[in-house]
Scaffold this motif. Structure first.
Motif, mmCIF file in Angstrom:
data_model
loop_
_atom_site.group_PDB
_atom_site.id
_atom_site.type_symbol
_atom_site.label_atom_id
_atom_site.label_comp_id
_atom_site.label_asym_id
_atom_site.label_seq_id
_atom_site.Cartn_x
_atom_site.Cartn_y
_atom_site.Cartn_z
ATOM 1 N N LEU A 163 -20.145 -2.820 -24.799
ATOM 2 C CA LEU A 163 -19.632 -2.687 -23.423
ATOM 3 C C LEU A 163 -18.130 -2.960 -23.355
ATOM 4 N N GLN A 183 -12.744 -0.468 -25.855
ATOM 5 C CA GLN A 183 -11.691 0.121 -25.001
ATOM 6 C C GLN A 183 -11.183 1.430 -25.584
ATOM 7 N N GLU A 193 -10.750 4.992 -27.020
ATOM 8 C CA GLU A 193 -11.434 6.245 -26.672
ATOM 9 C C GLU A 193 -12.138 6.877 -27.887
ATOM 10 N N TRP A 216 -15.394 5.253 -28.421
ATOM 11 C CA TRP A 216 -16.382 5.712 -27.428
ATOM 12 C C TRP A 216 -16.945 7.073 -27.840
ATOM 13 N N TYR A 268 -20.787 8.025 -28.161
ATOM 14 C CA TYR A 268 -21.494 9.125 -27.464
ATOM 15 C C TYR A 268 -22.310 9.938 -28.479
ATOM 16 N N ARG A 293 -20.930 -3.745 -16.116
ATOM 17 C CA ARG A 293 -21.168 -4.385 -17.425
ATOM 18 C C ARG A 293 -22.175 -5.533 -17.273
ATOM 19 N N GLN A 332 -17.138 8.731 -15.563
ATOM 20 C CA GLN A 332 -16.864 8.252 -16.918
ATOM 21 C C GLN A 332 -17.624 6.948 -17.190
ATOM 22 N N GLU A 333 -17.634 6.076 -16.193
ATOM 23 C CA GLU A 333 -18.353 4.794 -16.359
ATOM 24 C C GLU A 333 -19.862 5.019 -16.438
ATOM 25 N N LYS A 381 -21.295 7.547 -17.725
ATOM 26 C CA LYS A 381 -21.555 8.013 -19.098
ATOM 27 C C LYS A 381 -21.593 6.825 -20.071
ATOM 28 N N LYS A 382 -20.715 5.862 -19.843
ATOM 29 C CA LYS A 382 -20.692 4.672 -20.714
ATOM 30 C C LYS A 382 -21.968 3.836 -20.525
ATOM 31 N N THR A 430 -24.782 5.593 -22.287
ATOM 32 C CA THR A 430 -24.595 5.520 -23.745
ATOM 33 C C THR A 430 -24.995 4.141 -24.269
ATOM 34 N N VAL A 431 -24.517 3.091 -23.608
ATOM 35 C CA VAL A 431 -24.825 1.736 -24.109
ATOM 36 C C VAL A 431 -26.322 1.454 -23.973
#
Ligand code: SAM
Ligand code: SF4
Length: 512
Positions: A72, A75, A77, A80, A84, A271, A319-320, A322-323, A326-327
């Motif tokens: 989480l 930072q 890219e 990330w 993904y 988070r 974007q968040e 997607k994060k 993913t996590v």
């Protein structure tokens, strides 16, 4: 329907002993300080550490809180991008290239609670209140079945008029509906009813189990206690954080071993919420041997008469989101992840590529919305038909028909599954989790996805989608010959090819 007054009914819902029994030394499993410490201690992770964690996800092992906090906190890219790609790899390993489709049926917007973000809250006087009668439930189900749906999630507000008796009767009514398919020989039915309903007592949950509930879904909304208190007035049933926190524990105890959780993202820091979802999964594993069957991540939408969605400082951007997905895919690799038609078509499409496994289509969430859609939607061309702000919880981002979404997925070689076999032949709960963790369930599901996809293409698909879908099927059937798991099971494959042939010739509901 309950004979008690609303107040009498409300006062007897919460059973304190059915909370206390799951606590450890009087404490629940959400320790804010511990979560924040984990997030703080795992800042600025280096790439080698992240890669080690990704390797663990690829081995389909659940991550620890510290590992999840590390992911989480990434930072950079490029890292990330690696995450993904790994998330998609994990998804393919466990779930292959399948997306499971369902549709929600909202049966009542009566509610005794007052959640600040929801159009159904009792103080929203602009909401037209309605609870479906038996005949209306039949009509709504007929429209859903006519679209080709086999899996439904039934949704209720919390109210004595939609109490456990109403739920049980509604489920029986839904399971009894049968309607001829428009293009093929099939007779459509709902084969699995999941439910999203308020937390219940163990005895009420047993009654749901007895009438064949699939998955029981309760979203915690936010795990952050101060935010929870702000959103849910303490004098309401929903104001009791722990009654909700242990809803899935009670369901497990009642025998419902497919349970589902979620967060309403936008109420508090994303988070913190992802960490909390993981702690929820860990506590279910600790007490019952298995985590949740699925996790949902609805984003806060505008709801009539509520300003929370406009004012919240915690809204989550694409974007968040997607994060988050993913996590979650990496942290609980075996858990199904659901994205709904709250999200628009582009967002949904992007999220399929990082781990989503289930979604809905042809969705209407107004009470009676499917029947209205039929009346107003001349030849199903007007996509906004059946959406009315004062009759539904929020406005949907994607109202495309099931056929259109299935066609779009077929272009990406994604197969749509309507499989309900796991639940009907006892592959649920601990059994299914074991199979998922060993990547075996994905193989059974591949076969059943092929069988149910063929049924859909013959019975419901428009010609253009049918053609695209038949190409996907051809590819899938060829792929089977190359996969060792299937090569080693000639008897199972003989049965499968026999079923496929029989389905092509008009038989229905055959599964491995
Ligand atoms: N009343 C039950 C409950 O609260 O658990 C079940 C039904 S409620 C209609 C289903 C879910 O809708 C809630 O758990 C919440 O996460 C979601 N929801 C409520 N308001 C929303 C909004 N404004 N935007 C997006 N989702 C919302
Ligand atoms: Fe009622 Fe559920 Fe809406 Fe809260 S979220 S007001 S409990 S329907």
């Amino acid at each position: 329907m309950s004979q008690l007054s609303v107040k009498e009914w409300t006062d007897q819902v919460i059973k304190q002993d059915q909370i206390d029994k799951y606590l450890i030394d009087g404490e629940d499993f959400i320790d804010e300080e511990k979560i924040n410490k984990n997030l703080k201690n795992n800042r600025e992770p280096n790439r080698v550490k992240v890669r080690d964690i990704l390797q663990k996800s690829l081995e389909i092992e659940r991550l620890s809180p510290a590992e999840t906090a590390t992911l989480l906190n990434v930072q950079d890219e490029d890292t990330w991008q690696e995450m993904y790609a790994t998330a998609l790899e994990v998804k393919k390993k466990v779930y292959d290239n399948r997306i499971v489709f369902f549709a929600p049926l909202y049966l009542s917007n009566l509610c005794v609670n007052n959640c600040a973000y929801c159009g159904f809250r009792k103080e929203n006087k602009d909401e037209k209140r309605k609870i479906l009668s038996k005949d209306e439930i039949i009509k709504e189900t007929e429209v859903m079945v006519r679209e080709g749906h086999k899996r439904m999630i039934a949704v209720w507000g919390e109210h004595p008029r939609s109490d456990i008796d109403y739920m049980v009767d509604s489920m029986k009514t839904i399971y009894d509906v049968e309607r001829p398919a428009p293009h093929g020989p099939g007779r459509g039915t709902i084969r699995r009813i999941n439910i999203n309903a308020a937390p219940m007592s163990i005895s009420d949950l047993r009654r749901l189990w007895e009438v064949g509930v699939g998955t029981y879904q309760v979203f915690q909304e936010t795990y952050h206690k101060p935010t929870y208190r702000k959103m849910h007035p303490p004098e309401t049933i929903k104001g009791n954080y722990r009654w909700r926190l242990y809803a899935l524990h009670r369901a497990m105890e009642a025998g419902i071993d497919d349970v589902a959780t979620g967060v309403l993202f936008g109420l508090y820091d994303w988070r913190f919420e992802v960490m909390s979802l993981l702690y929820h999964a860990i506590d279910l594993e600790r007490q019952f041997g298995i985590g949740p069957h699925t996790i949902s991540f609805p984003r806060l939408m505008h709801a009539a008469g509520s300003e929370v969605a406009e004012k919240s400082p915690y809204l989550v951007n694409d974007q968040e989101l997607k994060k988050i997905i993913t996590v979650l895919r990496l942290a609980v690799p075996y858990t199904g992840l659901i994205i709904t038609a709250r999200e628009n078509a582009d967002v949904r499409s992007e999220m399929f590529d990082v781990g989503v496994t289930q979604t809905d289509a042809s969705t209407r969430i107004g009470i009676g919305g499917y029947s209205q859609m039929l009346q107003e939607w001349s030849h199903f061309q007007d996509r906004s038909a059946g959406q009315k702000e004062d009759e539904q919880q929020f406005i949907l981002g994607d109202t495309r028909r099931l056929d259109e979404v299935i066609g779009e997925l077929a272009e990406k070689d994604i197969i749509t599954s309507f499989c309900t076999a796991g639940y009907r032949c006892g592959r649920t709960g601990e059994k299914i989790m074991g199979l998922l963790c060993n990547c075996v369930e994905g193989k059974f599901c591949k076969l059943n996805a092929i069988l149910t996809y063929r049924e859909y293409l013959d019975d419901y698909a428009f010609e253009e989608t049918r053609q695209k879908g038949m190409k996907v099927l051809e590819k899938e059937l060829n792929e089977l010959k190359e996969i060792e798991f299937f090569q080693e099971r000639p008897e199972m494959m003989r049965e499968f090819y026999d079923y496929y042939e029989r389905i092509s010739n008009g038989e229905r509901d055959l599964f491995i």
